[in-house]
Design a protein around this motif. Structure first.
Motif, PDB file in Angstrom:
ATOM      1  N   THR A   1       0.823  -1.207   0.000  1.00 51.81           N
ATOM      2  CA  THR A   1       0.000   0.000   0.000  1.00 51.81           C
ATOM      3  C   THR A   1       0.859   1.259   0.000  1.00 51.81           C
ATOM      4  O   THR A   1       2.045   1.228   0.351  1.00 51.81           O
ATOM      5  N   GLY A   2       0.241   2.377  -0.383  1.00 50.44           N
ATOM      6  CA  GLY A   2       0.883   3.684  -0.282  1.00 50.44           C
ATOM      7  C   GLY A   2       1.741   4.070  -1.464  1.00 50.44           C
ATOM      8  O   GLY A   2       2.207   5.222  -1.537  1.00 50.44           O
ATOM      9  N   ALA A   3       1.974   3.166  -2.408  1.00 54.17           N
ATOM     10  CA  ALA A   3       2.850   3.441  -3.551  1.00 54.17           C
ATOM     11  C   ALA A   3       2.042   3.609  -4.833  1.00 54.17           C
ATOM     12  O   ALA A   3       0.969   3.024  -4.990  1.00 54.17           O
ATOM     13  N   ARG A   4       2.565   4.406  -5.746  1.00 56.79           N
ATOM     14  CA  ARG A   4       2.043   4.413  -7.117  1.00 56.79           C
ATOM     15  C   ARG A   4       2.445   3.083  -7.753  1.00 56.79           C
ATOM     16  O   ARG A   4       3.535   2.562  -7.494  1.00 56.79           O
TER      17      ARG A   4
ATOM     18  N   GLY B   1       4.876   6.874  -0.640  1.00 54.47           N
ATOM     19  CA  GLY B   1       5.695   7.815  -1.374  1.00 54.47           C
ATOM     20  C   GLY B   1       6.614   7.207  -2.413  1.00 54.47           C
ATOM     21  O   GLY B   1       7.376   7.936  -3.058  1.00 54.47           O
ATOM     22  N   LEU B   2       6.543   5.897  -2.610  1.00 52.70           N
ATOM     23  CA  LEU B   2       7.415   5.218  -3.558  1.00 52.70           C
ATOM     24  C   LEU B   2       6.602   4.725  -4.754  1.00 52.70           C
ATOM     25  O   LEU B   2       5.396   4.943  -4.832  1.00 52.70           O
ATOM     26  N   SER B   3       7.263   4.067  -5.681  1.00 52.57           N
ATOM     27  CA  SER B   3       6.595   3.526  -6.863  1.00 52.57           C
ATOM     28  C   SER B   3       6.956   2.059  -7.026  1.00 52.57           C
ATOM     29  O   SER B   3       8.110   1.662  -6.796  1.00 52.57           O
TER      30      SER B   3
ATOM     31  N   ILE C   1      10.922   1.801  -6.392  1.00 46.23           N
ATOM     32  CA  ILE C   1      11.854   2.871  -6.734  1.00 46.23           C
ATOM     33  C   ILE C   1      11.378   4.208  -6.173  1.00 46.23           C
ATOM     34  O   ILE C   1      10.194   4.402  -5.912  1.00 46.23           O
ATOM     35  N   ASP C   2      12.341   5.123  -6.017  1.00 48.34           N
ATOM     36  CA  ASP C   2      11.993   6.484  -5.647  1.00 48.34           C
ATOM     37  C   ASP C   2      11.918   7.341  -6.905  1.00 48.34           C
ATOM     38  O   ASP C   2      12.041   6.836  -8.031  1.00 48.34           O
ATOM     39  N   GLY C   3      11.734   8.637  -6.744  1.00 47.80           N
ATOM     40  CA  GLY C   3      11.576   9.510  -7.894  1.00 47.80           C
ATOM     41  C   GLY C   3      12.806   9.610  -8.774  1.00 47.80           C
ATOM     42  O   GLY C   3      12.701   9.987  -9.945  1.00 47.80           O
ATOM     43  N   GLY C   4      13.959   9.249  -8.241  1.00 49.13           N
ATOM     44  CA  GLY C   4      15.183   9.260  -9.023  1.00 49.13           C
ATOM     45  C   GLY C   4      15.498   7.935  -9.670  1.00 49.13           C
ATOM     46  O   GLY C   4      16.587   7.749 -10.212  1.00 49.13           O
ATOM     47  N   VAL C   5      14.545   7.005  -9.635  1.00 45.86           N
ATOM     48  CA  VAL C   5      14.714   5.631 -10.147  1.00 45.86           C
ATOM     49  C   VAL C   5      15.872   4.940  -9.431  1.00 45.86           C
ATOM     50  O   VAL C   5      16.662   4.201 -10.015  1.00 45.86           O
ATOM     51  N   ASN C   6      15.992   5.224  -8.149  1.00 47.04           N
ATOM     52  CA  ASN C   6      16.893   4.463  -7.283  1.00 47.04           C
ATOM     53  C   ASN C   6      16.094   3.340  -6.648  1.00 47.04           C
ATOM     54  O   ASN C   6      14.966   3.554  -6.199  1.00 47.04           O
ATOM     55  N   VAL C   7      16.664   2.144  -6.621  1.00 50.53           N
ATOM     56  CA  VAL C   7      15.939   0.973  -6.136  1.00 50.53           C
ATOM     57  C   VAL C   7      15.997   0.924  -4.617  1.00 50.53           C
ATOM     58  O   VAL C   7      17.067   0.886  -4.008  1.00 50.53           O
ATOM     59  N   VAL C   8      14.813   0.928  -4.008  1.00 52.43           N
ATOM     60  CA  VAL C   8      14.681   0.877  -2.559  1.00 52.43           C
ATOM     61  C   VAL C   8      14.488  -0.555  -2.082  1.00 52.43           C
ATOM     62  O   VAL C   8      14.932  -0.936  -0.995  1.00 52.43           O
ATOM     63  N   ALA C   9      13.805  -1.365  -2.895  1.00 53.05           N
ATOM     64  CA  ALA C   9      13.575  -2.773  -2.545  1.00 53.05           C
ATOM     65  C   ALA C   9      13.274  -3.546  -3.823  1.00 53.05           C
ATOM     66  O   ALA C   9      12.858  -2.979  -4.835  1.00 53.05           O
ATOM     67  N   THR C  10      13.488  -4.856  -3.752  1.00 50.47           N
ATOM     68  CA  THR C  10      13.207  -5.748  -4.874  1.00 50.47           C
ATOM     69  C   THR C  10      12.512  -6.987  -4.337  1.00 50.47           C
ATOM     70  O   THR C  10      12.950  -7.577  -3.344  1.00 50.47           O
TER      71      THR C  10
END
Length: 386
Positions: free
Chosen positions: A8-11, A51-53, A367-376
């Motif tokens: 939840t919470g992500a685009r 706040g993530l995608s 990913i965050d807005g900079g297309v940095n991977v936060v989790a996989t």
């Protein structure tokens, strides 16, 4: 029955469209639905990603190494496991460990390792890519010419037999060193045949496509170029609609203007998709390593032999996506498709991979807005968290 998981919470980008204020429901390793928040089951395990995608996991079908391991140098299950884990840090949820041209013995050992990795269900392992040895010496790149040779019946038999035990088997060959009958036999057996490391002209490439070739390996590199009187392999890749083509978007292998021109010129339904062609240093601070006894040097984002020949790439898939967006000017959604949906199409895996829709594997990158991977996540389970 196991309770579902709700992210939840992500685009959420499903491969086609973005979804806002929705939850990704996961059950039994598959995507169950993209649901309204009010429709999340009461017993669901909630995982907030505010706040993530969420985007479909990246699929990399040309990966020579990672995490300090080069497949040629460690062709075993643990080597494959290390490579897959190294690339998972950068959003890659499915990959084809790639064997660069080597001896018959190393090739056989690698195939056995691939079969064992599938049996062991190594997270992220999708199959194998045999890049060579049936290539053109004239376009060898960093491949050792001592191992390059024509395809023989024993080679054909080995590849066909390996395909029976793997979900995906891709082989790169040059039409100079394999016959159209051999290409047809590989295609009929379910092997994905990619043309590459070739000095052939357009007509030869077109005949190979007619026989069953369906892909071009690292477009523009190690192949005959588009000319005014001879379209070459590059012209064939862009003109022949049945061909998909891999592209290394690292700023060194292909100029961004050439990438843009190729994207505008490509005839469908085939697509241009992203590959990393990554080597062992990914995810490490290594400054050099060895391939077939030759030292390869890492400096300034480039990997080269002592004579300056490019030898694979020093890039991960998330960085390729950023390069396509920020330097080439491709919309983020299309760059994401080039890293997920289009490679899935190229290897015939769209029924399982490349989208976040009902029934697809729950493979995704956060990913965050900079297309940095936060989790996989792979198969509905987290395999990496920053």
């Amino acid at each position: 029955m196991t309770a579902p998981t709700a992210i939840t919470g992500a685009r959420i980008f499903d491969g086609d469209l973005w979804h806002e204020n929705r939850a990704l429901l996961i059950g039994n390793g598959k995507v169950a639905a993209i649901a309204a928040l009010g429709d999340v089951p009461a017993d669901a395990r909630i995982v907030p990603m505010d706040g993530l995608s969420l985007v479909p996991g990246f699929i990399d079908i040309q990966v020579n190494g990672g995490g300090g391991v080069l497949l040629n140098e460690q062709p075993d299950v643990e080597g494959i496991r290390t490579i897959c884990a190294a690339h998972a840090r950068f959003g890659t949820t499915a990959l084809l460990p790639t064997l660069i041209t080597d001896s018959r013995e190393v090739t056989a050992t690698t195939i056995a390792a691939g079969l064992a990795a599938r049996e062991a269900r190594v997270p992220g392992f999708l199959g194998l890519h045999l890049e060579g040895p049936h290539l053109s010496v004239a376009r060898k790149g960093a491949h050792d010419p001592a191992f390059i040779r024509p395809m023989e019946q024993a080679d054909l038999d080995r590849i066909v037999a390996a395909r029976r035990g793997l979900d995906v088997l891709l082989t790169t060959l040059a039409p100079e060193n394999a016959t159209n009958d051999q290409i047809g036999a590989l295609h009929a057996a379910g092997v994905t045949v990619s043309l590459g490391h070739s000095d052939s002209g357009y007509e030869t490439a077109a005949a190979a496509v007619e026989a069953g070739a369906r892909m071009m390996t690292h477009l523009f590199n190690a192949m005959s170029q588009l000319g005014n009187r001879e379209p070459g392999m590059v012209g064939a890749a862009l003109d022949l609609g049945h061909l998909n083509a891999g592209l290394i978007a690292d700023g060194y292998h292909v100029h961004p203007v050439s990438i843009g021109a190729a994207l505008r010129a490509k005839r469908g339904p085939g697509r241009i998709f992203l590959v990393t062609d990554a080597m062992s240093p990914i995810g490490t601070d290594m400054t050099s390593f060895f391939l077939n006894g030759r030292e390869i040097f890492r400096e300034g984002g480039r990997l080269t032999l002592a004579d300056g020949t490019l030898a694979g790439a020093d890039i991960d898939m998330a960085s390729c996506v950023r390069y396509m967006r920020d330097t080439v000017g491709v919309e983020l959604e299309e760059a994401l498709r080039m890293a997920s949906l289009y490679p899935a199409e190229a290897i015939g895996m769209t029924g399982r991979k490349g989208r976040l829709t009902h029934g697809h594997d729950a493979d995704f990158a956060v990913i965050d807005g900079g297309v940095n991977v936060v989790a996989t996540w792979i198969g509905g389970m987290p395999v990496f968290t920053a």
